[in-house]
Design a protein around this motif. Structure first.
Motif, PDB file in Angstrom:
ATOM      1  N   THR A 297       0.850  -1.195   0.000  1.00  0.00           N
ATOM      2  CA  THR A 297       0.000   0.000   0.000  1.00  0.00           C
ATOM      3  C   THR A 297       0.884   1.243   0.000  1.00  0.00           C
ATOM      4  O   THR A 297       2.060   1.197   0.393  1.00  0.00           O
ATOM      5  CB  THR A 297      -0.902   0.023   1.243  1.00  0.00           C
ATOM      6  N   ARG A 298       0.306   2.330  -0.449  1.00  0.00           N
ATOM      7  CA  ARG A 298       1.088   3.563  -0.539  1.00  0.00           C
ATOM      8  C   ARG A 298       1.581   4.022   0.836  1.00  0.00           C
ATOM      9  O   ARG A 298       0.912   3.819   1.848  1.00  0.00           O
ATOM     10  CB  ARG A 298       0.237   4.668  -1.171  1.00  0.00           C
ATOM     11  N   GLY A 299       2.767   4.610   0.801  1.00  0.00           N
ATOM     12  CA  GLY A 299       3.319   5.151   2.033  1.00  0.00           C
ATOM     13  C   GLY A 299       4.748   4.702   2.299  1.00  0.00           C
ATOM     14  O   GLY A 299       5.378   4.006   1.489  1.00  0.00           O
ATOM     15  N   HIS A 300       5.214   5.130   3.441  1.00  0.00           N
ATOM     16  CA  HIS A 300       6.586   4.840   3.889  1.00  0.00           C
ATOM     17  C   HIS A 300       6.550   3.572   4.744  1.00  0.00           C
ATOM     18  O   HIS A 300       5.795   3.513   5.724  1.00  0.00           O
ATOM     19  CB  HIS A 300       7.092   6.025   4.710  1.00  0.00           C
ATOM     20  N   HIS A 301       7.344   2.553   4.359  1.00  0.00           N
ATOM     21  CA  HIS A 301       7.255   1.263   5.044  1.00  0.00           C
ATOM     22  C   HIS A 301       8.651   0.722   5.386  1.00  0.00           C
ATOM     23  O   HIS A 301       9.635   0.991   4.692  1.00  0.00           O
ATOM     24  CB  HIS A 301       6.535   0.226   4.171  1.00  0.00           C
ATOM     25  N   THR A 302       8.698  -0.091   6.453  1.00  0.00           N
ATOM     26  CA  THR A 302       9.912  -0.805   6.848  1.00  0.00           C
ATOM     27  C   THR A 302       9.640  -2.304   6.773  1.00  0.00           C
ATOM     28  O   THR A 302       8.696  -2.801   7.393  1.00  0.00           O
ATOM     29  CB  THR A 302      10.339  -0.438   8.273  1.00  0.00           C
ATOM     30  N   LEU A 303      10.484  -3.000   6.008  1.00  0.00           N
ATOM     31  CA  LEU A 303      10.379  -4.454   5.863  1.00  0.00           C
ATOM     32  C   LEU A 303      11.472  -5.110   6.689  1.00  0.00           C
ATOM     33  O   LEU A 303      12.624  -4.654   6.692  1.00  0.00           O
ATOM     34  CB  LEU A 303      10.523  -4.858   4.397  1.00  0.00           C
ATOM     35  N   GLU A 304      11.128  -6.205   7.368  1.00  0.00           N
ATOM     36  CA  GLU A 304      12.101  -6.966   8.146  1.00  0.00           C
ATOM     37  C   GLU A 304      11.963  -8.446   7.810  1.00  0.00           C
ATOM     38  O   GLU A 304      10.878  -8.917   7.433  1.00  0.00           O
ATOM     39  CB  GLU A 304      11.871  -6.768   9.645  1.00  0.00           C
ATOM     40  N   VAL A 305      13.071  -9.182   7.982  1.00  0.00           N
ATOM     41  CA  VAL A 305      13.063 -10.611   7.688  1.00  0.00           C
ATOM     42  C   VAL A 305      13.783 -11.368   8.802  1.00  0.00           C
ATOM     43  O   VAL A 305      14.714 -10.840   9.425  1.00  0.00           O
ATOM     44  CB  VAL A 305      13.733 -10.904   6.315  1.00  0.00           C
ATOM     45  N   ARG A 306      13.335 -12.600   9.043  1.00  0.00           N
ATOM     46  CA  ARG A 306      14.034 -13.481   9.976  1.00  0.00           C
ATOM     47  C   ARG A 306      13.901 -14.913   9.457  1.00  0.00           C
ATOM     48  O   ARG A 306      13.007 -15.234   8.679  1.00  0.00           O
ATOM     49  CB  ARG A 306      13.451 -13.376  11.380  1.00  0.00           C
TER      50      ARG A 306
ATOM     51  N   GLY B   7      20.947 -10.001  14.241  1.00  0.00           N
ATOM     52  CA  GLY B   7      19.896  -9.008  14.080  1.00  0.00           C
ATOM     53  C   GLY B   7      19.074  -9.304  12.836  1.00  0.00           C
ATOM     54  O   GLY B   7      19.463 -10.112  11.980  1.00  0.00           O
ATOM     55  N   TRP B   8      17.927  -8.661  12.732  1.00  0.00           N
ATOM     56  CA  TRP B   8      17.068  -8.825  11.566  1.00  0.00           C
ATOM     57  C   TRP B   8      17.416  -7.774  10.528  1.00  0.00           C
ATOM     58  O   TRP B   8      17.536  -6.586  10.844  1.00  0.00           O
ATOM     59  CB  TRP B   8      15.596  -8.685  11.959  1.00  0.00           C
ATOM     60  N   HIS B   9      17.565  -8.227   9.287  1.00  0.00           N
ATOM     61  CA  HIS B   9      17.821  -7.275   8.209  1.00  0.00           C
ATOM     62  C   HIS B   9      16.538  -6.523   7.889  1.00  0.00           C
ATOM     63  O   HIS B   9      15.448  -7.101   7.867  1.00  0.00           O
ATOM     64  CB  HIS B   9      18.321  -8.019   6.962  1.00  0.00           C
ATOM     65  N   SER B  10      16.658  -5.226   7.656  1.00  0.00           N
ATOM     66  CA  SER B  10      15.491  -4.416   7.338  1.00  0.00           C
ATOM     67  C   SER B  10      15.814  -3.452   6.207  1.00  0.00           C
ATOM     68  O   SER B  10      16.975  -3.064   6.014  1.00  0.00           O
ATOM     69  CB  SER B  10      15.024  -3.630   8.566  1.00  0.00           C
ATOM     70  N   VAL B  11      14.799  -3.090   5.449  1.00  0.00           N
ATOM     71  CA  VAL B  11      14.934  -2.078   4.408  1.00  0.00           C
ATOM     72  C   VAL B  11      13.759  -1.122   4.520  1.00  0.00           C
ATOM     73  O   VAL B  11      12.646  -1.512   4.919  1.00  0.00           O
ATOM     74  CB  VAL B  11      14.999  -2.686   2.989  1.00  0.00           C
ATOM     75  N   VAL B  12      14.019   0.116   4.170  1.00  0.00           N
ATOM     76  CA  VAL B  12      12.997   1.161   4.187  1.00  0.00           C
ATOM     77  C   VAL B  12      12.686   1.551   2.759  1.00  0.00           C
ATOM     78  O   VAL B  12      13.610   1.801   1.964  1.00  0.00           O
ATOM     79  CB  VAL B  12      13.482   2.382   4.988  1.00  0.00           C
ATOM     80  N   ILE B  13      11.389   1.593   2.408  1.00  0.00           N
ATOM     81  CA  ILE B  13      10.990   1.919   1.044  1.00  0.00           C
ATOM     82  C   ILE B  13       9.798   2.867   1.072  1.00  0.00           C
ATOM     83  O   ILE B  13       9.132   3.023   2.101  1.00  0.00           O
ATOM     84  CB  ILE B  13      10.635   0.662   0.225  1.00  0.00           C
TER      85      ILE B  13
END
Length: 606
Positions: free
Chosen positions: A565-574, A597-603
């Motif tokens: 969905t539209r907007g600023h989001h942070t994705l994390e994975v484990r 730690g968990w890798h994260s990306v901001v999009i």
């Protein structure tokens, strides 16, 4: 101007002083260039690793604190060695310029400074773990040549003696009494004092016009003083001009020195290339036998084919490289030997490369990971390795693991470049496919990845298992010996930690709203990956689809189709491994035994 007082060239006024300072800097740079070229020529006869830049760079790496090393790997990646070499050359250039300026004032002092710098290079070369006494020779010879050359060039920039006073002048630049302007009594027309018979107004002080005569005398005295000052400045200018150096002689000497140095450097490069040609030819002449135990084909679906995610098998050219070798060792396979010896070795073994090729070869897909890999970092790769089981060689030498009463609990592998890597004996002999690898992805090992032979041990970080260019295996104990990285604050034992990484979307990507594939890789060598989960903005975890498993010693690709969905989001994975352990979200750095730690990306979805 006193001719015994030396004025620094950089402080001399006028064009001559500036030119002299510029040529002084140039003389230092030419001397440094000569040192490197001559040292390179000598190193071609000794061994390429004995060159001064490589030796000093290697010594710098050996003494680099883990936090600095970690910073270099994180920010420069596999270019860290190039950055180090460029840094050394820049520092050398600055030192050379300073010494050039020093040598114009103190020729012996400048040459001595060059020799001191050469001592640093010689000590660094001979003092490295793999150093030999002869490794000091290139730096020493280069420094001697540079010191002598700087002494000669500085001599061309040294001014001559100040000029002798002209006729009628004193040594200080004042006119002599005979010039007619020596003082009050001899400074007027003819004879006596200002009131003498030769005075243009005649008579004594009481004669006609006496007051005017005194004023005129004072005026003449001032003019005489002004003329003396002008004469002094003229003499000073002649003395300064005489400070001009032998410009033509300097240019000729500097040009000849630079040309000769370049010739020496070119000859050294050709000799080095000729020396290394044998190693290249030996690799080209290797044909790997078909493995007696081939790896199974990569199962369909192991590679999900998602844009932005690397291939399941990493090509050799793209495989990460993290080591301390400023110059990649090029070992001639026909001359290579491996020695197995030490505590608990009943039958010491020495093997040649062809001896290994005649043994039973196995082929396995194994993912390697560097302990310097940050969370989400690039230092992991999967390749198909061909080699000999190390455990079988150890058993033939009479080695038993500690669990069966063996005397040694550590294997110390030594590389031709002096690197030492400590590996637990128990791990190597527990049944996993620990290899002395000779091939990578169906080809002989590339030089960058350890040709002719390297160690590969699934489930351990590279710094405790993946010795490249191996030439010696010693059985000992962890209490008796600390390997290279252990001495630098890293852990003795370091199993690979369960990890996962988001490869797509990239950080700060701007995908369109809708279905967005979130994908990457996860690894837990020798345990295997059981599950990967993704969450958005700290919400619930969603199970990703895994690629087919090729083996528990390899990574697995994964993907989750995200309804973005539209907007600023942070994705994390484990990830969760097959023992049921889920990777921790607690962040920790790479030292001493790997990051967590968990890798994260901001999009931003638009």
């Amino acid at each position: 101007m006193s001719r015994d007082r030396e004025v620094p060239p950089e402080r001399e006024a006028g064009p001559s002083g500036r030119a002299r300072a510029a040529f002084a800097v140039l003389s230092g740079l030419i001397a440094a260039f000569a040192a490197l070229c001559v040292a390179g020529l000598v190193a071609a006869a000794v061994r390429p690793e004995a060159g001064p830049v490589v030796a000093v760079g290697g010594a710098a790496i050996d003494r680099t604190p883990p936090v600095v090393k970690d910073f270099a790997v994180r920010n420069f990646g596999t270019d860290d060695k190039l950055v180090l070499r460029l840094g050394i050359l820049v520092l050398l250039a600055v030192f050379a310029m300073a010494v050039g300026l020093l040598a114009v004032r103190h020729r012996i002092g400048g040459s001595t400074a060059v020799l001191a710098f050469g001592v640093v290079g010689a000590v660094a070369a001979a003092g490295r773990p793999e150093g030999r006494a002869t490794d000091a020779v290139p730096s020493a010879v280069g420094a001697l040549v540079a010191a002598g050359l700087l002494y000669v060039l500085a001599g061309r920039l040294t001014p001559g003696s100040a000029p002798s006073p002209a006729a009628g002048e004193t040594a200080s630049g004042a006119p002599s009494p005979a010039s007619g302007e020596a003082g009050d009594g001899a400074g007027h027309a003819a004879g006596g004092g200002p009131d003498g018979p030769g005075h243009p107004w005649g008579g004594g002080p009481d004669g006609p016009g006496a007051p005017d005569r005194r004023a005129d005398c004072r005026t003449l005295d001032r003019r005489a003083l002004d003329r003396r000052a002008l004469d002094r400045r003229a003499l000073d200018r002649r003395a300064f001009d005489h400070r001009a150096f032998d410009r033509r002689g300097f240019v000729l000497a500097a040009t000849a020195a630079a040309a000769a140095s370049a010739g020496a450097g070119l000859l050294g490069s050709r000799l080095t290339a000729s020396r290394l040609a044998g190693a290249s030819a030996s690799r080209q002449g290797v044909t790997l036998p078909a493995p007696a135990s081939p790896a199974p084909p990569v199962p369909p679906g192991a590679d999900l084919g998602i844009r932005g995610v690397g291939s399941f098998v990493t090509p050799a050219k793209d495989f990460y490289r993290v080591d301390t070798a400023l110059v990649v060792p090029r070992v001639d396979a026909d001359r290579w030997r491996l020695r197995i010896h030490g505590a608990g070795v009943a039958r010491p073994v020495t093997l040649g490369f062809r001896d290994l090729l005649r043994r039973e070869l196995v082929e396995r897909d194994i993912t390697l990971t560097c302990v310097s890999n940050e969370v989400g970092g690039p230092y992991a790769g999967n390749a198909r390795w061909t080699g000999v089981r190390l455990a079988e060689l150890l058993r033939e030498a009479g080695v038993e693991p500690p669990s069966r009463g063996g005397a040694a609990d550590q294997i110390v592998a030594r590389s031709v470049d002096g690197m030492t890597i400590g590996t637990p004996v128990e791990t190597v002999m527990d049944g996993r496919d620990a290899l002395l690898a000779v091939g990578m992805n169906g080809e002989p090992l590339p030089f960058e990845h350890g040709f002719p032979v390297r160690m590969v041990v699934p489930g351990l970080y590279g710094y405790v298992s993946a010795c490249k260019w191996i030439q010696d295996i010693e059985l000992t104990t962890f209490d008796a010996y600390d390997a290279y990285w252990v001495k630098r604050s890293w852990a003795r034992e370091a199993p690979v930690k369960t990890a996962s990484r988001i490869d797509t979307p990239r950080p700060f990507a701007t995908p369109a709203a809708g279905t967005v594939p979130v994908a990457g890789v996860a690894w837990a060598q020798h345990r295997g990956i059981a599950r990967v989960e993704v969450r958005v903005d700290g919400g619930p975890w969603h199970t990703a689809r895994l690629g087919a498993e090729s083996g528990r010693d390899t990574w697995r690709q994964w993907v989750w189709e995200w309804p973005a969905t539209r907007g600023h989001h942070t994705l994390e994975v484990r990830a969760t491994d097959r023992t049921g352990a889920t990777q921790t979200g607690e962040r920790a750095g790479t030292v001493p035994d790997g990051a967590t730690g968990w890798h994260s990306v901001v999009i931003d979805v638009h």
